[in-house]
Design a protein around this motif. Structure first.
Motif, PDB file in Angstrom:
ATOM      1  N   MET A   1      55.758  39.235  77.458  1.00 27.43           N
ATOM      2  CA  MET A   1      56.708  38.188  77.860  1.00 27.43           C
ATOM      3  C   MET A   1      57.425  37.635  76.639  1.00 27.43           C
ATOM      4  SD  MET A   1      55.959  34.734  80.073  1.00 27.43           S
ATOM      5  CE  MET A   1      57.299  33.589  80.420  1.00 27.43           C
ATOM      6  N   SER A   2      58.727  37.463  76.731  1.00 22.11           N
ATOM      7  CA  SER A   2      59.518  36.980  75.595  1.00 22.11           C
ATOM      8  C   SER A   2      59.144  35.548  75.252  1.00 22.11           C
ATOM      9  CB  SER A   2      61.005  37.066  75.928  1.00 22.11           C
ATOM     10  OG  SER A   2      61.762  36.452  74.898  1.00 22.11           O
ATOM     11  N   GLU A   3      59.134  35.232  73.954  1.00 21.02           N
ATOM     12  CA  GLU A   3      58.861  33.855  73.543  1.00 21.02           C
ATOM     13  C   GLU A   3      60.078  32.958  73.729  1.00 21.02           C
ATOM     14  OE1 GLU A   3      58.678  33.244  69.164  1.00 21.02           O
ATOM     15  OE2 GLU A   3      58.951  35.426  69.066  1.00 21.02           O
ATOM     16  N   TYR A   4      61.204  33.545  74.077  1.00 25.43           N
ATOM     17  CA  TYR A   4      62.424  32.784  74.289  1.00 25.43           C
ATOM     18  C   TYR A   4      62.762  32.730  75.772  1.00 25.43           C
ATOM     19  CZ  TYR A   4      62.696  34.146  69.389  1.00 25.43           C
ATOM     20  OH  TYR A   4      62.406  34.384  68.079  1.00 25.43           O
ATOM     21  N   SER A   5      63.532  31.718  76.152  1.00 26.96           N
ATOM     22  CA  SER A   5      63.895  31.568  77.557  1.00 26.96           C
ATOM     23  C   SER A   5      64.799  32.704  78.017  1.00 26.96           C
ATOM     24  CB  SER A   5      64.609  30.228  77.767  1.00 26.96           C
ATOM     25  OG  SER A   5      65.876  30.243  77.148  1.00 26.96           O
ATOM     26  N   HIS A   9      68.575  34.575  76.414  1.00 28.56           N
ATOM     27  CA  HIS A   9      68.884  36.005  76.318  1.00 28.56           C
ATOM     28  C   HIS A   9      70.084  36.367  77.189  1.00 28.56           C
ATOM     29  CE1 HIS A   9      65.960  37.921  73.718  1.00 28.56           C
ATOM     30  NE2 HIS A   9      64.996  37.178  74.234  1.00 28.56           N
ATOM     31  N   ASP A 226      66.689  28.226  71.344  1.00 31.30           N
ATOM     32  CA  ASP A 226      66.209  29.594  71.531  1.00 31.30           C
ATOM     33  C   ASP A 226      67.265  30.614  71.116  1.00 31.30           C
ATOM     34  OD1 ASP A 226      63.734  28.877  72.372  1.00 31.30           O
ATOM     35  OD2 ASP A 226      64.001  29.410  74.480  1.00 31.30           O
ATOM     36  N   LYS A 229      67.383  30.962  67.422  1.00 35.51           N
ATOM     37  CA  LYS A 229      66.215  31.717  66.946  1.00 35.51           C
ATOM     38  C   LYS A 229      66.383  33.211  67.217  1.00 35.51           C
ATOM     39  CE  LYS A 229      62.837  27.960  67.462  1.00 35.51           C
ATOM     40  NZ  LYS A 229      61.685  27.466  68.249  1.00 35.51           N
ATOM     41  N   ASN A 233      66.115  35.815  64.281  1.00 32.40           N
ATOM     42  CA  ASN A 233      64.944  36.692  64.225  1.00 32.40           C
ATOM     43  C   ASN A 233      65.221  38.106  64.710  1.00 32.40           C
ATOM     44  OD1 ASN A 233      63.421  34.513  63.278  1.00 32.40           O
ATOM     45  ND2 ASN A 233      62.845  33.876  65.336  1.00 32.40           N
ATOM     46  N   GLU A 234      66.123  38.261  65.681  1.00 31.17           N
ATOM     47  CA  GLU A 234      66.397  39.582  66.234  1.00 31.17           C
ATOM     48  C   GLU A 234      67.643  40.231  65.634  1.00 31.17           C
ATOM     49  OE1 GLU A 234      66.296  39.657  70.507  1.00 31.17           O
ATOM     50  OE2 GLU A 234      64.420  38.505  70.611  1.00 31.17           O
TER      51      GLU A 234
END
Length: 324
Positions: A1-5, A9, A226, A229, A233-234
């Motif tokens: 599961m993604s740590e972001y909402s 995304h 989010d 981030k 990060n990505e």
């Protein structure tokens, strides 16, 4: 599961799709796309083909099209319109988000009467250039610098001016505040920033608020955090640093910039242009940076359509002050 909402995304995915589906890809002209946002906007007469409104018949017939590669290998597609009279003066047109090199031509064309050649290009993930994430000015600065270097290498210009709108306007400001040596080496003398924003994070916050369902109204800050981030990060892009106030430094003399905005612009805030011009003049202890705020109409990046004569006269006068 993604740590972001999921919403964060989805918003990034939506923006990177440019709201468009490509039907036919071509480099010699604009790629054919279904664009639902532009289809709706075109119902407003001011938003219809700006080149036609300014009677620019040559917009579909550039002198040449070419491809080059940005510093990270992304393919960029560009077009050149040489001045009928041989000249070593160049204007580079820098388009906004969800736009293309042909769409920005209307903001550059009148400089031909001052002897300039015109070049425009498609940012990454726009027009006919290669697909990549939209970074709101961060990597787009690399694309702009690539085109500047191409002009310098191929035409040895005596002077280059930059004309940008919305994301293109921010990219020019970001570039102007961070690449002084490159600017001097490439004979860049002036810039026009039309309808630009001054902070990427504040821009994205507004875009999230405008696009998210009303039930998520109190969730905007969480989604924005989010998103920032995810970019960092990505995609390895820190959008927080893209803020005019944080970028400009004391005791610097940057190229002169004219800021233009419509007071009722529904996409970017006219106060951003007001603040950038004021801050830049104060930092530089000068009055070379100029400002035009138009007080009627609400069309983003279209002041030249509604106020054609005034816009052309005032921008041309600004360029005359700073050209070689």
């Amino acid at each position: 599961m993604s740590e972001y909402s999921n919403i964060a995304h989805k918003m990034i995915e939506m923006w990177n799709s440019s709201f468009s589906k490509t039907i036919r890809h071509r480099e010699e002209a604009a790629s054919l796309k279904i664009n639902f946002v532009k289809s709706i906007n075109s119902l407003n007469s001011t938003n219809r083909n700006s080149n036609k409104k300014l009677h620019i018949k040559e917009y579909k017939k550039p002198t040449a099209n070419f491809t080059t590669f940005s510093r990270d290998g992304i393919k960029l597609v560009s077009s050149v319109w040489l001045n009928p009279k041989p000249s070593k003066k160049w204007v580079i047109g820098v388009h906004g988000f969800n736009s293309s090199r042909f769409d920005v031509l209307y903001l550059t064309w009148h400089y031909r009467t001052l002897g300039y050649n015109i070049i425009t290009f498609d940012f990454r993930n726009h027009g006919s250039s290669a697909t990549d994430v939209v970074t709101w000015g961060y990597k787009e600065k690399w694309d702009l610098m690539t085109i500047i270097s191409w002009v310098t290498q191929n035409y040895k210009p005596e002077e280059i001016g930059l004309v940008g709108t919305s994301m293109g306007g921010f990219t020019i400001n970001y570039f102007a505040l961070t690449e002084e040596k490159f600017i001097e080496e490439n004979n860049i003398k002036w810039a026009i920033s039309d309808s630009a924003y001054m902070s990427v994070s504040k821009l994205l916050k507004g875009m999230v608020a405008n696009n998210a369902p009303k039930i998520f109204e109190n969730y905007v800050n969480v989604v924005l955090e989010d998103m920032l981030k995810i970019y960092k990060n990505e995609y390895l892009v820190d959008l927080v640093e893209l803020d005019f106030i944080n970028l400009i430094e004391a005791k610097h003399k940057y190229i002169p910039i004219m800021y233009i905005h419509n007071r009722f612009d529904r996409v970017t805030n006219f106060l951003d242009s007001f603040k950038m011009q004021d801050i830049k003049n104060n930092i530089e202890e000068s009055n070379v940076n100029e400002l035009i705020i138009y007080d009627s109409g609400m069309n983003h990046t279209k002041s030249i359509i509604k106020f054609t004569d005034d816009y052309i006269i005032r921008t041309s006068d600004f360029v005359k002050k700073h050209q070689i």
